[in-house]
Enzyme design. Structure first.
Site, PDB file in Angstrom:
ATOM      1  N   LYS A  37     -29.740  24.252  23.046  1.00 42.11           N
ATOM      2  CA  LYS A  37     -29.040  24.840  23.816  1.00 42.11           C
ATOM      3  C   LYS A  37     -28.949  24.026  25.111  1.00 42.11           C
ATOM      4  CE  LYS A  37     -31.148  28.478  26.005  1.00 42.11           C
ATOM      5  NZ  LYS A  37     -31.472  27.816  27.278  1.00 42.11           N
ATOM      6  N   THR A  38     -30.092  23.676  25.622  1.00 42.68           N
ATOM      7  CA  THR A  38     -30.302  23.064  26.919  1.00 42.68           C
ATOM      8  C   THR A  38     -29.578  21.639  26.814  1.00 42.68           C
ATOM      9  OG1 THR A  38     -32.274  24.139  27.345  1.00 42.68           O
ATOM     10  CG2 THR A  38     -32.063  22.196  28.597  1.00 42.68           C
ATOM     11  N   ASP A 229     -26.335  29.495  31.907  1.00 40.38           N
ATOM     12  CA  ASP A 229     -27.493  29.485  30.969  1.00 40.38           C
ATOM     13  C   ASP A 229     -27.825  30.925  30.438  1.00 40.38           C
ATOM     14  OD1 ASP A 229     -29.480  28.432  29.011  1.00 40.38           O
ATOM     15  OD2 ASP A 229     -30.731  27.789  30.384  1.00 40.38           O
ATOM     16  N   GLU A 230     -28.506  31.154  29.352  1.00 36.93           N
ATOM     17  CA  GLU A 230     -28.953  32.402  28.713  1.00 36.93           C
ATOM     18  C   GLU A 230     -27.930  33.759  29.282  1.00 36.93           C
ATOM     19  OE1 GLU A 230     -31.226  32.327  26.898  1.00 36.93           O
ATOM     20  OE2 GLU A 230     -32.837  31.103  27.645  1.00 36.93           O
ATOM     21  N   GLN A 260     -31.176  37.159  21.038  1.00 32.45           N
ATOM     22  CA  GLN A 260     -32.305  36.998  21.974  1.00 32.45           C
ATOM     23  C   GLN A 260     -32.233  37.816  23.244  1.00 32.45           C
ATOM     24  OE1 GLN A 260     -34.292  33.095  21.889  1.00 32.45           O
ATOM     25  NE2 GLN A 260     -32.557  32.277  20.821  1.00 32.45           N
ATOM     26  N   ARG A 614     -40.655  31.923  18.119  1.00 33.51           N
ATOM     27  CA  ARG A 614     -41.076  30.862  18.946  1.00 33.51           C
ATOM     28  C   ARG A 614     -41.976  29.728  18.245  1.00 33.51           C
ATOM     29  NH1 ARG A 614     -38.113  30.808  22.188  1.00 33.51           N
ATOM     30  NH2 ARG A 614     -37.047  32.131  20.680  1.00 33.51           N
TER      31      ARG A 614
END
Length: 763
Positions: A37-38, A229-230, A260, A614
């Site tokens: 995503k980044t 973002d997020e 998430q 993770r």
């Protein structure tokens, strides 16, 4: 431009490329764990710049300074520094503070308002409690601050709080009937001191954009494109700010993963991302489903887990990597045994896979779980680092010097005055401070101004007055060093020759060094922007520090080759080759406080999903049969979440009865192969590696050890029926060797074991 576009698009897959190129109108990018995503967000910004967009017209919002810095570096590598330097990119709070300073006067604040960190806010609340003569055992300062924070993030002012009957009733039930008045007193204290706390930044930005039409139009007009973002972590305040800023052009792109969303306790609203299409009916949706981080087995296991959540955006993630090994499950007798086994597994994996300590993370639900793990890691000489949120800036000596910095920038800051005035000791005790506070209150002035009336305090105030006059005309580093000298703090710490004293002195020097690094960094940025005459002052430094998150300021003393230990919440956004998740028991993970509703359980499941995703190579899930909590040994069933993973992806699933509290149901097995043992007892899997233990029952009452004897038939709340073969030792170390019908012989310490005679033997 063509060359830049080729560079930007080179590393993108088809899903990512489509998301990057869609730059007009509202866009929702649903990005699964490890899906890049980044990369998509930075490529999208680079694409806009390469297509001719004005950098200053792009607003990109993140949750950490670290994320913003990394993104800016990536963008610069694609379009060059010149193209990226004027982007408006940073955390929500850092960007919104800029707006607030421009319009501070219209909100009743000075332009040089300072920002309280958590400890400053707690000190202010303690002062309010004392003024209002409230019991801090009932009105616990941390709880009060949390309550106020939640109210602010939901845009509930203290006036609205006081006028809400439902809120008043809830506070009455919790024995805090004056909570609303306390909120008001705290807010008035901050306003009088020219201070905002962290939550005020969002609250006041909402006031500004709601009540000042000119400010709204002017600020919104600056930005042709907004990117977030997020987005799943945004709260109500952030949501409304974004709605207001995007209402004219509607060029807003949000990136996130509803699976998430784990910060409801901070006010995050999963509805913000779930309802994005309702808020922007014309939006385009792109799903990033290829996971570049984890093996296919880990991704499949995570998919099977999160499928149990009903409130989610449909997506089916898949891995670009190898199949990988199955999920491992460890069952231990106690938390000490659990810690020992995890430590042994880490050491074994280092030998077998030629891994390093830094390749491992141990995750847990609560910070208190780290103790047993730390003991075992130390015993085996395994280096580790705990990410607990305690940063360099939380150390007492650092806060001492920071209080001087804050007071020089804003002399009205009473909390900084109270901390600084007697450090080093000047013979100014609690009685004098109380008199200063009373005089300040009577005359509606700051404690700093009131301090001039007290002979012992006047020299201190004169020193601060002199230093304060230099703030706007002196380089931050030069002034920081002078404050450290003039205050006497340097001399005080240097005079302490103990190891601890020298460490404190080194920390004070490190703080001054950090000011120098800040100035140097800002100068480099200014040179990149074509300016070489900028003055960077101490108030610039303080603002930068106050807006750092725990992620941004995490310490790593002595190198980074250490096992990482942290709560799952702290692990969000990180990745490790090998992940251990400890304490997977009912009432711990999921937490006992999150069992009251399906919504809470879904939040906990998302948290477990974050833990599993993770990992790059391997996941180990661990639970203990007994655990010391609140001074007592407790036995809880394995977490329901272990049982929700499809057993095809688990190496050694415990063949245990998973009891779901409050439902009257128990489930055997894993994921899609689970069966309801209550309604379909004949449908249970035939291949069971060991007997099913008795389900924990709430009415199990053990008897005292003196009521037990050799040869007696008993039952254990976990292992079921058995016979006491031998009893040895003396109380409190009395032990019993018991032959359980289904579990064989076990040696139990009777002060912890939960035993009672079988029904026929009870008197």
């Amino acid at each position: 431009m063509t060359d830049n576009l080729n560079v930007i698009m080179a590393s993108l897959n088809d899903e990512q490329r489509q998301a990057v190129c869609c730059v007009d109108g509202p866009v929702l990018i649903v990005a699964g764990a490890g899906s890049g995503k980044t990369r998509v967000l930075t490529s999208r910004i680079a694409y806009l710049l390469a297509s001719g967009a004005e950098p200053s017209g792009i607003l990109a919002l993140t949750f950490t300074k670290k994320a913003a810095s990394e993104m800016k570096d990536r963008i610069a590598s694609m379009v060059g520094k010149a193209g990226a330097r004027r982007l408006v990119m940073g955390t929500f709070h850092a960007v919104f503070v800029r707006f607030l300073r421009e319009y501070a006067g219209s909100l009743g604040y000075p332009e040089n308002f300072t920002i309280y960190d958590t400890s400053d806010s707690i000190s202010a609340i303690k002062a309010c409690l004392k003024e209002m003569q409230l019991d801090d055992k009932i009105y616990k300062p941390k709880d009060v601050l949390s309550r106020i924070s939640m109210a602010k993030n939901n845009l509930v002012t203290w006036q609205a709080y006081l006028s809400d009957p439902a809120v008043a009733e809830a506070d009455l039930r919790s024995r805090k009937p004056r909570m609303g008045q306390l909120y008001g007193r705290y807010q008035e204290k901050l306003k009088a001191a020219g201070v905002m706390d962290f939550d005020d930044i969002l609250l006041n930005t909402n006031y500004l954009l709601r009540d000042n039409r000119e400010a709204l139009v002017e600020i919104a007009d600056r930005f042709t494109h907004i990117m977030v973002d997020e987005y799943q972590d945004t709260n109500k305040a952030q949501y409304i700010i974004l709605r207001r800023l995007s209402q004219f052009r509607r060029n807003i792109c949000v990136v996130g993963d509803d699976s998430q969303s784990i910060y409801a306790f901070r006010g995050a609203k999963i509805e913000n991302i779930l309802n994005f299409k309702k808020d922007y009916p014309e939006c385009r949706t792109f799903r990033l489903e290829c996971n570049y981080r984890s093996t296919q087995t880990i991704v499949n296991a995570a998919n099977s887990l999160i499928a149990h959540n009903e409130g989610r955006i449909p997506k089916e993630c898949y891995s670009s990597g190898a199949q990988g090994e199955k999920i491992h499950v460890i069952s231990s007798g106690s938390e000490q045994e659990e810690a020992a086994r995890i430590t042994s597994d880490i050491i074994s994996r280092i030998r077998s896979d030629h891994a390093e300590y830094k390749d491992f993370a141990i995750l847990y639900r609560t910070n208190s779980q780290s103790r047993a793990l730390e003991e075992q890691l130390r015993r085996r000489n395994v280096p580790y680092m705990i990410y607990s949120g305690n940063s360099f800036f939380d150390r007492a000596e650092v806060k001492d010097l920071m209080s001087y910095f804050k007071l020089c920038v804003n002399p009205s800051d009473d909390e900084s005055f109270k901390r600084a005035v007697n450090r080093p000791a000047r013979g100014i005790g609690a009685t004098t401070l109380q008199k200063i506070a009373e005089l300040a209150s009577e005359n509606k002035i700051s404690m700093f101004k009131a301090g001039f009336e007290f002979p012992k305090v006047k020299p201190f105030c004169e020193m601060i007055e002199t230093l304060s006059a230099l703030v706007k005309i002196t380089d931050a580093h030069d002034l920081a060093r002078r404050i450290a000298d003039d205050s006497g703090l340097y001399a005080m710490f240097r005079s302490d020759t103990s190891i601890e004293g020298q460490s404190r002195c080194a920390n004070v020097e490190e703080l001054v060094n950090s000011v120098a690094e800040f100035v140097e960094q800002r100068r480099e940025e200014a040179l990149d922007a074509g300016s070489d005459d900028s003055l960077f002052t101490l108030d610039d430094f303080l603002e930068n520090v106050s807006l750092l998150s725990n992620v941004d300021v995490s310490d790593d003393e002595g190198g980074d080759n250490k096992v990482a230990m942290m709560t799952v919440h702290s692990a969000k956004g990180l990745e490790f080759p090998y992940v251990f998740v400890a304490g997977l028991e009912e009432n711990l993970f999921p937490s006992m406080s999150m069992l009251s509703s399906a919504r809470d359980i879904e939040e906990e499941r998302r948290l477990f999903y974050v833990a599993v995703t993770r990992a790059e190579k391997a996941v180990t899930l661990s639970f203990a049969q007994t655990r010391m909590r609140n001074g007592k040994h407790e036995s809880n069933a394995p977490s329901r979440f272990i049982g929700e993973i499809d057993r095809r992806y688990v190496e050694n699933p415990p063949s245990e009865l998973f009891h779901i509290p409050g439902t009257g149901q128990a489930w055997m097995g894993f994921g899609s192969q689970a069966v309801n043992r209550v309604s379909h007892p004949a449908a249970a899997p035939s291949a069971v590696s060991r007997p099913v233990p008795k389900t924990f029952v709430a009415d199990f009452v053990p008897v005292a050890a003196e009521k037990l004897h050799e040869g007696q038939r008993i039952e254990h709340n976990r292992f079921g029926a058995g016979t006491i073969l031998q009893m040895t030792g003396k109380y409190p170390d009395l032990k019993a060797r018991i032959a359980f019908d289904d579990y064989g012989e076990k040696l139990l310490l009777l002060k912890y074991a939960k035993l009672r005679p079988l029904e026929q033997d009870r008197k």
